[in-house]
Design an enzyme around this catalytic site. Structure first.
Site, PDB file in Angstrom:
ATOM      1  N   ASP A   1       0.847  -1.188   0.000  1.00 37.14           N
ATOM      2  CA  ASP A   1       0.000   0.000   0.000  1.00 37.14           C
ATOM      3  C   ASP A   1       0.882   1.238   0.000  1.00 37.14           C
ATOM      4  O   ASP A   1       1.854   1.312   0.763  1.00 37.14           O
ATOM      5  CB  ASP A   1      -0.901  -0.010   1.242  1.00 37.14           C
ATOM      6  CG  ASP A   1      -2.011   0.999   1.157  1.00 37.14           C
ATOM      7  OD1 ASP A   1      -2.959   0.774   0.379  1.00 37.14           O
ATOM      8  OD2 ASP A   1      -1.941   2.024   1.859  1.00 37.14           O
ATOM      9  N   ILE A   2       0.554   2.208  -0.857  1.00 42.66           N
ATOM     10  CA  ILE A   2       1.323   3.458  -0.897  1.00 42.66           C
ATOM     11  C   ILE A   2       0.989   4.268   0.351  1.00 42.66           C
ATOM     12  O   ILE A   2      -0.179   4.510   0.658  1.00 42.66           O
ATOM     13  CB  ILE A   2       1.001   4.276  -2.166  1.00 42.66           C
ATOM     14  CG1 ILE A   2       1.325   3.463  -3.423  1.00 42.66           C
ATOM     15  CG2 ILE A   2       1.771   5.602  -2.159  1.00 42.66           C
ATOM     16  CD1 ILE A   2       0.904   4.127  -4.726  1.00 42.66           C
TER      17      ILE A   2
ATOM     18  N   GLU B   1      -4.667   2.492  -4.100  1.00 41.21           N
ATOM     19  CA  GLU B   1      -3.206   2.505  -4.016  1.00 41.21           C
ATOM     20  C   GLU B   1      -2.664   1.192  -3.473  1.00 41.21           C
ATOM     21  O   GLU B   1      -1.589   1.142  -2.892  1.00 41.21           O
ATOM     22  CB  GLU B   1      -2.724   3.683  -3.170  1.00 41.21           C
ATOM     23  CG  GLU B   1      -3.107   3.641  -1.714  1.00 41.21           C
ATOM     24  CD  GLU B   1      -4.480   4.220  -1.382  1.00 41.21           C
ATOM     25  OE1 GLU B   1      -4.729   4.429  -0.185  1.00 41.21           O
ATOM     26  OE2 GLU B   1      -5.300   4.457  -2.286  1.00 41.21           O
TER      27      GLU B   1
END
Length: 175
Positions: free
Chosen positions: A49-50, A92
């Protein structure tokens, strides 16, 4: 000639159905359809996950958020072994599936990807933006379903985020 045109059109439709249009990497549907029907020892899931992605969208706009997504996705794709299954799950979040891993080797592959993403440097409105990712790693063991292992990877991802982000957490799944 007509058959050739039809075959190419069908190939294009299949490619479009399996590809995330923004990032160019496989989409969620293709990711899950590409997984083996039966998991075995050494199968590993990595959820990525960003970190603080919403801040980029809020500060610079969604078009710059798209630039971050594209660059992170390409970096993950370049950094991951060609033998893995990769997909953008949505937003994301990305996922990888590896076969034949130990906890240490799966963690090392995920760490290599995390470092490659953190080496990115983007400039928006004169400001340097260095994206980072957090990841959760989980390995299959006897008695667990695919969903069990994915859930453990997701739990490990949240541990990484809660410990400060830009890091990994590993859950060695056990029955």
């Amino acid at each position: 000639m007509l058959v050739l045109v039809q075959e190419r059109a069908e190939e294009k439709l299949i490619r479009l159905a399996n590809t995330d249009m923004l990032t160019g990497i496989p989409n969620r549907q293709h990711f899950f359809n590409s997984l083996p029907k039966v998991l075995g020892t050494g199968d590993a899931f990595v959820l990525i996950d960003i970190d603080f992605f919403k801040r980029v969208n809020d500060m610079y706009g969604h078009d710059k958020g798209d630039v971050v997504l594209i660059n992170v996705a390409r970096t993950i794709a370049r950094s991951a072994p060609s033998s893995c299954v990769l997909g953008r799950l949505g937003g994301e979040e990305f996922s990888l599936f590896f076969r034949g891993q130990t906890a240490a080797s799966a963690f090392a592959l995920a760490e290599q990807i995390r470092e490659a993403v953190h080496a990115l440097s983007l400039v928006f409105e004169g400001n340097q933006v260095t994206p980072s990712v957090s990841a959760g790693v989980a390995l299959w063991q006897a008695g667990l379903t695919e969903q069990d292992v994915q859930k453990r990877a997701d739990q490990a991802l949240y541990i990484a985020k809660n410990k400060g982000r830009n890091r990994l957490s590993c859950s060695v799944a056990s029955g």
